[in-house]
Design an enzyme around this catalytic site. Structure first.
Site, PDB file in Angstrom:
ATOM      1  N   ILE A  24      20.968  21.248  39.551  1.00 33.54           N
ATOM      2  CA  ILE A  24      20.273  22.146  39.471  1.00 33.54           C
ATOM      3  C   ILE A  24      20.152  23.595  39.436  1.00 33.54           C
ATOM      4  CG2 ILE A  24      19.001  22.153  41.203  1.00 33.54           C
ATOM      5  CD1 ILE A  24      16.137  21.670  39.783  1.00 33.54           C
ATOM      6  N   CYS A  25      19.941  23.416  38.385  1.00 33.71           N
ATOM      7  CA  CYS A  25      19.612  25.556  38.764  1.00 33.71           C
ATOM      8  C   CYS A  25      20.804  26.055  38.526  1.00 33.71           C
ATOM      9  CB  CYS A  25      18.705  26.610  40.326  1.00 33.71           C
ATOM     10  SG  CYS A  25      18.608  28.105  40.172  1.00 33.71           S
ATOM     11  N   HIS A  26      21.900  26.918  39.887  1.00 38.30           N
ATOM     12  CA  HIS A  26      22.908  27.415  39.755  1.00 38.30           C
ATOM     13  C   HIS A  26      24.080  25.980  40.015  1.00 38.30           C
ATOM     14  CE1 HIS A  26      20.792  31.562  39.854  1.00 38.30           C
ATOM     15  NE2 HIS A  26      21.802  31.732  39.140  1.00 38.30           N
TER      16      HIS A  26
END
Length: 94
Positions: A24-26
């Protein structure tokens, strides 16, 4: 982490087992460094869209994208959907 060869190798080897990989995210930046995103549907925080596409991913701007054993998500707002997808995958994992 994506610049540490042992981490990249571990990620590749784990992905190749067919077990669920969730990011998730980066986090998908690590996946981009492994080469496993080539031809795969994926998402991540919008800031890394170009990086994911350069790694061969088909970027999909949705809360959760599942492609075989890979689950990706965009940001903390998507955590409820991300958790459901991860739990489903782990429960149904062979």
């Amino acid at each position: 982490m994506r610049e540490i060869p042992e981490v990249v190798d571990f990620t590749i080897n784990f992905y190749n087992t067919g077990k669920t990989v969730a990011s998730i995210c980066h986090g998908p930046q690590l996946l981009a460094a492994t080469g496993i995103l080539n031809g795969v549907n994926a998402t991540g925080v919008s800031d890394i869209q170009e990086e994911l596409e350069a790694a061969g991913a088909f970027y999909i701007n949705e809360a959760v994208v599942v492609d075989n054993n890979l689950i990706t998500s965009r940001d903390p707002d998507d955590i409820p959907s991300f958790i459901v997808a991860v739990a489903d995958a782990v429960i149904n994992q062979k």
